[in-house]
Write a protein that holds these residues in place. Sequence first.
Motif, PDB file in Angstrom:
ATOM      1  N   TYR A  29      -1.830  -1.039  13.947  1.00 25.07           N
ATOM      2  CA  TYR A  29      -1.867  -2.647  14.099  1.00 25.07           C
ATOM      3  C   TYR A  29      -2.945  -3.179  13.005  1.00 25.07           C
ATOM      4  O   TYR A  29      -4.009  -2.868  13.222  1.00 25.07           O
ATOM      5  N   SER A  38      -5.870  -0.640  14.791  1.00 26.85           N
ATOM      6  CA  SER A  38      -5.972   0.007  15.365  1.00 26.85           C
ATOM      7  C   SER A  38      -4.699   1.037  15.558  1.00 26.85           C
ATOM      8  O   SER A  38      -3.494   0.616  15.120  1.00 26.85           O
ATOM      9  N   PRO A  39      -4.641   2.645  15.771  1.00 26.25           N
ATOM     10  CA  PRO A  39      -3.391   3.111  16.358  1.00 26.25           C
ATOM     11  C   PRO A  39      -2.003   2.215  17.131  1.00 26.25           C
ATOM     12  O   PRO A  39      -2.670   1.879  18.369  1.00 26.25           O
ATOM     13  N   MET A  40      -1.254   2.306  16.929  1.00 30.37           N
ATOM     14  CA  MET A  40      -0.105   1.696  17.797  1.00 30.37           C
ATOM     15  C   MET A  40       0.420   2.675  19.101  1.00 30.37           C
ATOM     16  O   MET A  40       0.850   2.197  19.988  1.00 30.37           O
ATOM     17  N   ASN A  41      -0.071   3.869  18.430  1.00 29.61           N
ATOM     18  CA  ASN A  41       0.767   4.597  19.379  1.00 29.61           C
ATOM     19  C   ASN A  41      -0.875   5.690  20.455  1.00 29.61           C
ATOM     20  O   ASN A  41      -0.151   6.539  21.366  1.00 29.61           O
ATOM     21  N   ARG A  42      -1.437   5.095  20.559  1.00 29.22           N
ATOM     22  CA  ARG A  42      -2.528   5.852  21.000  1.00 29.22           C
ATOM     23  C   ARG A  42      -3.810   4.374  21.552  1.00 29.22           C
ATOM     24  O   ARG A  42      -3.969   3.640  21.070  1.00 29.22           O
ATOM     25  N   ASP A  43      -4.112   4.784  22.655  1.00 29.61           N
ATOM     26  CA  ASP A  43      -5.007   3.936  23.900  1.00 29.61           C
ATOM     27  C   ASP A  43      -6.831   4.234  22.877  1.00 29.61           C
ATOM     28  O   ASP A  43      -7.109   4.897  23.961  1.00 29.61           O
ATOM     29  N   ASP A  44      -6.371   3.637  22.125  1.00 31.72           N
ATOM     30  CA  ASP A  44      -7.605   4.233  20.958  1.00 31.72           C
ATOM     31  C   ASP A  44      -7.969   2.496  20.614  1.00 31.72           C
ATOM     32  O   ASP A  44      -7.496   1.302  20.456  1.00 31.72           O
ATOM     33  N   ILE A  48      -9.415  -0.341  18.439  1.00 28.50           N
ATOM     34  CA  ILE A  48     -10.067  -1.227  16.923  1.00 28.50           C
ATOM     35  C   ILE A  48     -11.001  -0.846  16.381  1.00 28.50           C
ATOM     36  O   ILE A  48     -11.658  -0.398  17.280  1.00 28.50           O
TER      37      ILE A  48
END
Lengths: 114, 115
Positions: free
Chosen positions: B33, B95-101, B103
């Motif tokens: 994102y 921010s990554p889309m498929n990891r909860d990490d 921004i």
Amino acid sequence: SQTIHQWPATLVQPVGSPLSLECTVEGTSNPNLYWYRQAAGRGLQLLFYSVGIGQISSEVPQNLSASRPQDRQFILSSKKLLLSDSGFYLCAWSTGGANTGELFFGEGSRLTVL
Amino acid sequence: AQKVTQAQTEISVVEKEDVTLDCVYETRDTTYYLFWYKQPPSGELVFLIRRNSFDEQNEISGRYSWNFQKSTSSFNFTITASQVVDSAVYFCALSPMNRDDKIIFGKGTRLHILP
């Protein structure tokens, strides 16, 4: 509608004194909560985030700590402030994961350590 | 590693001029994102837009438009017919889309709109 408040708005503290900044969110339940610090010319640095009561993730090791005693309350603390702790502290919340991004920010707390 | 670069630290333009804020990013994620936030003098950041990495369509919202170019890893923000109320610090973020990490924010561009 949802609102977020943080206080105090400004704070001047001597080196070595304790710190407590408080943030509360209204109008939503089980939000993800974040503390960011904005130092001059250095952008936004994520300090802590929480996905639930008592669950705190620390991003940067330092003399600050965070606690989430209630679902919509997030507190940033320090036992002994350093000069380098001066900055603009922002609390934020989101409903999605930490990455999904629409963060809602509070008004900020400006801390000056002398 | 993820990184967001906003090379323009500070920009000043005269009211009614168009202005473009640059944002270049680096990421190893294939899906991600991109965001823009506005920080007016009052201090709180305001969310402006989120784009998905698989959607390169440019977006327009009133006087605001965003140009997403995956080939150059850029997500530039243009304000058309600028107004004094546009004066603020603008942050680009990733921010990554498929990891909860988290921004990752750029360092921001301070925009001054002169009357």
